[in-house]
Design an enzyme around this catalytic site. Structure first.
Site, PDB file in Angstrom:
ATOM      1  N   ASP A 224     -39.791  33.399  14.966  1.00  0.00           N
ATOM      2  CA  ASP A 224     -40.284  34.609  15.627  1.00  0.00           C
ATOM      3  C   ASP A 224     -41.611  34.290  16.308  1.00  0.00           C
ATOM      4  O   ASP A 224     -42.473  33.609  15.734  1.00  0.00           O
ATOM      5  CB  ASP A 224     -40.477  35.739  14.612  1.00  0.00           C
ATOM      6  CG  ASP A 224     -40.812  37.056  15.289  1.00  0.00           C
ATOM      7  OD1 ASP A 224     -39.874  37.726  15.781  1.00  0.00           O
ATOM      8  OD2 ASP A 224     -42.007  37.415  15.358  1.00  0.00           O
ATOM      9  N   ASN A 232     -46.624  40.845  26.172  1.00  0.00           N
ATOM     10  CA  ASN A 232     -45.979  41.756  27.127  1.00  0.00           C
ATOM     11  C   ASN A 232     -46.936  42.846  27.590  1.00  0.00           C
ATOM     12  O   ASN A 232     -46.983  43.194  28.780  1.00  0.00           O
ATOM     13  CB  ASN A 232     -44.741  42.391  26.486  1.00  0.00           C
ATOM     14  CG  ASN A 232     -43.539  41.464  26.486  1.00  0.00           C
ATOM     15  OD1 ASN A 232     -43.392  40.633  27.368  1.00  0.00           O
ATOM     16  ND2 ASN A 232     -42.687  41.599  25.481  1.00  0.00           N
ATOM     17  N   ASP A 241     -41.417  37.033  29.691  1.00  0.00           N
ATOM     18  CA  ASP A 241     -40.161  36.291  29.864  1.00  0.00           C
ATOM     19  C   ASP A 241     -40.434  34.814  30.126  1.00  0.00           C
ATOM     20  O   ASP A 241     -39.750  33.932  29.595  1.00  0.00           O
ATOM     21  CB  ASP A 241     -39.348  36.877  31.016  1.00  0.00           C
ATOM     22  CG  ASP A 241     -38.737  38.227  30.681  1.00  0.00           C
ATOM     23  OD1 ASP A 241     -38.743  38.600  29.496  1.00  0.00           O
ATOM     24  OD2 ASP A 241     -38.261  38.912  31.614  1.00  0.00           O
ATOM     25  N   GLU A 267     -37.689  38.456  20.562  1.00  0.00           N
ATOM     26  CA  GLU A 267     -38.386  37.170  20.499  1.00  0.00           C
ATOM     27  C   GLU A 267     -37.982  36.363  19.276  1.00  0.00           C
ATOM     28  O   GLU A 267     -38.668  35.413  18.895  1.00  0.00           O
ATOM     29  CB  GLU A 267     -39.908  37.389  20.502  1.00  0.00           C
ATOM     30  CG  GLU A 267     -40.473  38.094  19.291  1.00  0.00           C
ATOM     31  CD  GLU A 267     -40.450  39.613  19.395  1.00  0.00           C
ATOM     32  OE1 GLU A 267     -41.216  40.259  18.670  1.00  0.00           O
ATOM     33  OE2 GLU A 267     -39.668  40.158  20.210  1.00  0.00           O
TER      34      GLU A 267
END
Length: 343
Positions: A224, A232, A241, A267
């Site tokens: 993770d 983000n 991304d 993620e």
């Protein structure tokens, strides 16, 4: 202007020298199609009454391209059910082996298949025949168990109780389309070459079954990205991304060619390490952690990893292995992130 079938012929429109006056691209038409001169004679009286712009658009010769000749003799096997469903194999060799053995040309990891289950060979006349290699659960063509039979286009081949294949002869475009459809159905839409969740879990289930039958080791890494929401929120989802792609690329460089890499969701990423005991999987996870921590990227990111191995399981099921790795990944986060947890 005359030519053989398949020739590209330039239209001879007066004043254009064979080139469209609008876009200056060569204008082509198949042999036998009415010449542009004849077309002009038909449309000219109508075009006179049109405004200049419309007249120019109406009188521009149409461009025709003769389709290229496609190879239509590619023999293929499409997996309709069983492991790797949707995969299209092109039969390039004179003989193609099918079975559970990893060295098989068409490797299908189903426990009901024999290691060397069947073989397909090209006959002197260009057709194909399938032969059963003494398999335990049999080879069936057109719903009949066979020892050897010549294949027809569209034949369904059943190997044991679970695997169903379709034999076909296709051209280059169709074979390429089938391959792209398979890749689109199994790959993550954002991370190129990374399996999506469903496909990864299918592989995990098959690998666990194989490991049970051979007694081999197998480990799973649940990964993770730490504080990914902050990436983000601060840099935007497009930057997020790009960061996730960079992490995936770094992981691909570190893991082995026979390991399986997938995206579980968001993620969260997964690595399936074949023939890998728990201690070796911990060392692999640490290399991944360091590799991501030190990689150049738009944002400084780290990862937390949970490691679980087949030898720790009670029921030896894929869901149990994923749950254990997931719990340990959250343990790594609770312990401060940017670390590996295997206990």
């Amino acid at each position: 202007m005359k030519g053989s079938a398949g020739d590209r012929v330039v239209c001879d429109v007066p004043g254009t020298s064979g080139v469209d006056a609008t876009d200056r691209h060569p204008v082509v038409r198949p042999v036998g199609y009415p010449t542009a001169r004849a077309m002009q004679a038909v449309v000219a009286p109508i075009a006179v009454a049109m405004p200049a712009i419309e007249r120019r658009r109406f009188t521009t010769p149409l461009a025709f391209a003769v389709p290229q000749q496609l190879r239509s003799n590619r023999a293929t096997l499409t997996v309709l059910s069983g492991p790797r469903a949707g995969r299209c194999f092109t039969l390039l060799s004179e003989e193609v082996s099918i079975g559970r053995d990893p060295s098989s040309t068409v490797h299908l990891d189903d426990l009901a298949l024999s290691r060397a289950h069947a073989r397909i060979r090209r006959l002197p006349d260009g057709s194909f025949a399938i032969r059963d290699l003494g398999s335990t659960n049999g080879t069936f063509v057109r719903a009949v168990r066979v020892d050897e039979v010549r294949l027809r286009r569209g034949d369904h081949i059943q190997l044991g109780p679970h695997v169903l294949l379709r034999f076909d002869m296709v051209d280059d475009l169709e074979q390429g389309l089938r391959q792209r459809m398979y890749e689109a159905s199994t790959s993550d839409p954002l991370l190129e070459g990374v399996l999506n969740r469903r496909s990864f879990l299918d592989v995990l289930t098959a690998e666990l079954a194989s490991a049970r039958s051979t007694g081999s080791e197998l480990s799973l890494l649940m990964i993770d990205v730490d504080h990914f929401k902050h990436v983000n929120d601060s840099l935007g989802h497009a930057a997020g991304d790009r960061v996730l792609r960079a992490i995936a690329e770094r992981i691909v460089r570190v893991i082995r060619a026979d390991d399986t890499f997938g995206r579980y969701g968001g993620e969260e990423l997964l690595v399936l390490a074949r023939n890998t005991a728990h201690a070796d999987a911990m060392r692999l996870a640490e290399r991944l952690r360091i590799g991501v921590e030190t990689m150049p990227a738009e944002a400084s990111v780290t990862i937390s990893i949970g490691v679980a191995s087949r030898g720790e399981l009670e029921r030896d099921h894929a869901e149990e292995l994923v749950t254990l790795a997931d719990r340990r990944m959250y343990g790594a986060k609770e312990a401060g992130r940017n670390r590996v947890c295997g206990l």
